[in-house]
Enzyme design. Structure first.
Site, PDB file in Angstrom:
ATOM      1  N   ARG A 100       0.721  -1.079  -0.024  1.00 39.64           N
ATOM      2  CA  ARG A 100       0.079   0.034  -0.064  1.00 39.64           C
ATOM      3  C   ARG A 100       0.934   1.105  -0.093  1.00 39.64           C
ATOM      4  O   ARG A 100       0.470   2.339  -0.106  1.00 39.64           O
ATOM      5  CB  ARG A 100      -0.719  -0.017   1.313  1.00 39.64           C
ATOM      6  CG  ARG A 100      -2.331  -0.232   1.051  1.00 39.64           C
ATOM      7  CD  ARG A 100      -3.279  -0.037   2.177  1.00 39.64           C
ATOM      8  NE  ARG A 100      -4.472   0.138   2.533  1.00 39.64           N
ATOM      9  CZ  ARG A 100      -5.332  -0.892   2.190  1.00 39.64           C
ATOM     10  NH1 ARG A 100      -4.900  -2.145   2.415  1.00 39.64           N
ATOM     11  NH2 ARG A 100      -6.747  -0.747   2.414  1.00 39.64           N
ATOM     12  N   ARG A 172     -19.000  -2.060   8.458  1.00 39.27           N
ATOM     13  CA  ARG A 172     -17.245  -2.140   8.903  1.00 39.27           C
ATOM     14  C   ARG A 172     -17.143  -0.836   9.577  1.00 39.27           C
ATOM     15  O   ARG A 172     -17.546   0.254   9.148  1.00 39.27           O
ATOM     16  CB  ARG A 172     -16.380  -2.431   7.774  1.00 39.27           C
ATOM     17  CG  ARG A 172     -15.743  -3.715   7.577  1.00 39.27           C
ATOM     18  CD  ARG A 172     -14.794  -3.960   6.439  1.00 39.27           C
ATOM     19  NE  ARG A 172     -13.862  -2.897   6.234  1.00 39.27           N
ATOM     20  CZ  ARG A 172     -12.763  -2.936   5.375  1.00 39.27           C
ATOM     21  NH1 ARG A 172     -12.930  -3.918   4.452  1.00 39.27           N
ATOM     22  NH2 ARG A 172     -11.755  -2.047   5.205  1.00 39.27           N
ATOM     23  N   ARG A 183      -9.597   7.308   3.974  1.00 39.64           N
ATOM     24  CA  ARG A 183      -9.090   6.200   3.407  1.00 39.64           C
ATOM     25  C   ARG A 183      -8.615   6.618   1.804  1.00 39.64           C
ATOM     26  O   ARG A 183      -7.795   6.130   1.498  1.00 39.64           O
ATOM     27  CB  ARG A 183     -10.072   5.036   3.302  1.00 39.64           C
ATOM     28  CG  ARG A 183      -9.882   4.394   4.888  1.00 39.64           C
ATOM     29  CD  ARG A 183     -11.443   3.543   5.022  1.00 39.64           C
ATOM     30  NE  ARG A 183     -10.961   2.352   4.423  1.00 39.64           N
ATOM     31  CZ  ARG A 183     -12.085   1.627   4.130  1.00 39.64           C
ATOM     32  NH1 ARG A 183     -13.352   1.768   4.268  1.00 39.64           N
ATOM     33  NH2 ARG A 183     -11.733   0.295   3.331  1.00 39.64           N
TER      34      ARG A 183
HETATM   35  P1  AMP Z   1      -8.582  -3.341   3.800  1.00 40.78           P
HETATM   36  O1  AMP Z   1      -9.437  -4.379   4.240  1.00 40.78           O
HETATM   37  O2  AMP Z   1      -7.527  -3.533   2.636  1.00 40.78           O
HETATM   38  O3  AMP Z   1      -9.398  -1.988   3.268  1.00 40.78           O
HETATM   39  O4  AMP Z   1      -7.850  -2.684   5.014  1.00 40.78           O
HETATM   40  C1  AMP Z   1      -8.378  -1.954   6.113  1.00 40.78           C
HETATM   41  C2  AMP Z   1      -7.542  -1.440   6.852  1.00 40.78           C
HETATM   42  O5  AMP Z   1      -6.434  -2.123   7.290  1.00 40.78           O
HETATM   43  C3  AMP Z   1      -6.865   0.003   6.095  1.00 40.78           C
HETATM   44  O6  AMP Z   1      -7.647   1.039   6.224  1.00 40.78           O
HETATM   45  C4  AMP Z   1      -5.449  -0.002   6.803  1.00 40.78           C
HETATM   46  O7  AMP Z   1      -5.713   0.540   8.321  1.00 40.78           O
HETATM   47  C5  AMP Z   1      -5.084  -1.517   7.246  1.00 40.78           C
HETATM   48  N1  AMP Z   1      -4.154  -2.075   6.338  1.00 40.78           N
HETATM   49  C6  AMP Z   1      -4.465  -2.880   5.555  1.00 40.78           C
HETATM   50  N2  AMP Z   1      -3.626  -3.556   4.593  1.00 40.78           N
HETATM   51  C7  AMP Z   1      -2.663  -2.601   4.969  1.00 40.78           C
HETATM   52  C8  AMP Z   1      -1.177  -2.501   4.629  1.00 40.78           C
HETATM   53  N3  AMP Z   1      -0.735  -3.016   3.520  1.00 40.78           N
HETATM   54  N4  AMP Z   1      -0.570  -1.364   4.963  1.00 40.78           N
HETATM   55  C9  AMP Z   1      -1.008  -0.403   6.050  1.00 40.78           C
HETATM   56  N5  AMP Z   1      -2.174  -0.648   6.713  1.00 40.78           N
HETATM   57  C10 AMP Z   1      -3.042  -1.712   5.927  1.00 40.78           C
END
Ligand code: AMP
Length: 229
Positions: A100, A172, A183
Site C-alpha cells: 500500500r 465495517r 481512506r
Molecule cells: P482493507 O480491508 O484492505 O481496506 O484494509 C483495512 C485497513 O487495514 C486499512 O484502512 C489500513 O488501516 C489497514 N491495512 C490493511 N492493509 C494494510 C497495509 N498493507 N499497510 C498498512 N495498513 C494496512
C-alpha cells in the site's frame, strides 16, 4: 480453460491487486483465488482478525484502522513475509491490500528477489471516487461467515441477514462516511504512486472496475489466461 486441481497444468501465479477502497478488490481476489487455486492474502482481513482476537498486532493496528490510516510499513512487511513463507504460497498467491506504499512495494520486491522469484502481474482496478463512496457506504458484512453484500448491487435476500448462514450483517467500522474520506485520501497519496512503480517494471495491467462483478472478473481472467499460457 478450467483447472480442477489447484496449480495443475499452469504456471505459478504471483499477483498483486491494487485499487482504491471499494473498488471490488476483495471480491475479485476471492474469485481469482478460487479459479486459480492460489491463496488469497488480504492484509485488511488479517488485521481485522488480529483486532477481533485482541492479539498484540491487533491492538497495535486497531487505532490506525479506525482512523482510516495505514499500519506502519515495517509491521506490514514482516507479517506478509511470514505469510509468504508458508507452504501454500509456493504455488503462487494473490495479494489484496498489500503493498500500500512504495516502501512496502520495495520490501516485497526484495523479499521475492531474495527467493529468486518475482511478481507475474499487478492489476490496478480503476473506479472513480464517487462510485467508490457509494459502494463503501452500502457495503455490509456478515458477522459470522464474513460474506459480503452491497445494499445496491448485491443485496441480501432478507434485510440484515446473510444469505449463506443467516448471520447478522453489519457495517465495517471504517466504512462510515468520516473514515471513507480519509481512506481515499491515503490511497491517492500513498498507494496510487505504486502504479508508476509497477508500470516501470512492466507488470501493471489496468482493469476497468465500474462494471459488474462478472464483467470485471472476465477482463482479469483474460489477462491471466494469456499469462498462464
Ligand atoms: P482493507 O480491508 O484492505 O481496506 O484494509 C483495512 C485497513 O487495514 C486499512 O484502512 C489500513 O488501516 C489497514 N491495512 C490493511 N492493509 C494494510 C497495509 N498493507 N499497510 C498498512 N495498513 C494496512
Amino acid at each position: 480453460m478450467e483447472y480442477d486441481e489447484p496449480g495443475e497444468g499452469m504456471e505459478v501465479m504471483r499477483i498483486v491487486l491494487l485499487g482504491p477502497p471499494g473498488s471490488g478488490k476483495g471480491t475479485q481476489a476471492k474469485l481469482i483465488a478460487k479459479e486459480w487455486g492460489i491463496p488469497h492474502i488480504s492484509t485488511g482481513e488479517m488485521l481485522r482478525e488480529a483486532a477481533a482476537k485482541e492479539t498484540d498486532l491487533g491492538r497495535q493496528a486497531k487505532g490506525y484502522m479506525e482512523a482510516g490510516g495505514l499500519v506502519p510499513d515495517g509491521v506490514m512487511v514482516s507479517i506478509v513475509e511470514d505469510r509468504l513463507r508458508e507452504d501454500d504460497c509456493q504455488k503462487g498467491f494473490i495479494l489484496d491490500g498489500f503493498p500500500r506504499t512504495v516502501d512496502q512495494a520495495h520490501g516485497l520486491d526484495d523479499f521475492l528477489e531474495g527467493n529468486d522469484t518475482g511478481l507475474d502481474v499487478v492489476f490496478s482496478i480503476e473506479v472513480e471516487a464517487e462510485r467508490v463512496v457509494e459502494r463503501l457506504s452500502n457495503r455490509r458484512l456478515c458477522r459470522d461467515c464474513g460474506g459480503d453484500f452491497n445494499l445496491l448491487t448485491n443485496p441480501p435476500r432478507l434485510t440484515g441477514r446473510c444469505d449463506r448462514c443467516g448471520g447478522e450483517l453489519s457495517q465495517r467500522e471504517d466504512d462510515r462516511a468520516e473514515t471513507i474520506a480519509n481512506r481515499l485520501k491515503v490511497y491517492e497519496e500513498q498507494t496510487a504512486p505504486l502504479k508508476a512503480h509497477y508500470a516501470s517494471a512492466k507488470l501493471l495491467q489496468r482493469i476497468g472496475g465500474s462494471g459488474g462483478i462478472k464483467e470485471v472478473f472476465g477482463e482479469i481472467a483474460l489477462h491471466l489466461n494469456c499469462a498462464g499460457g
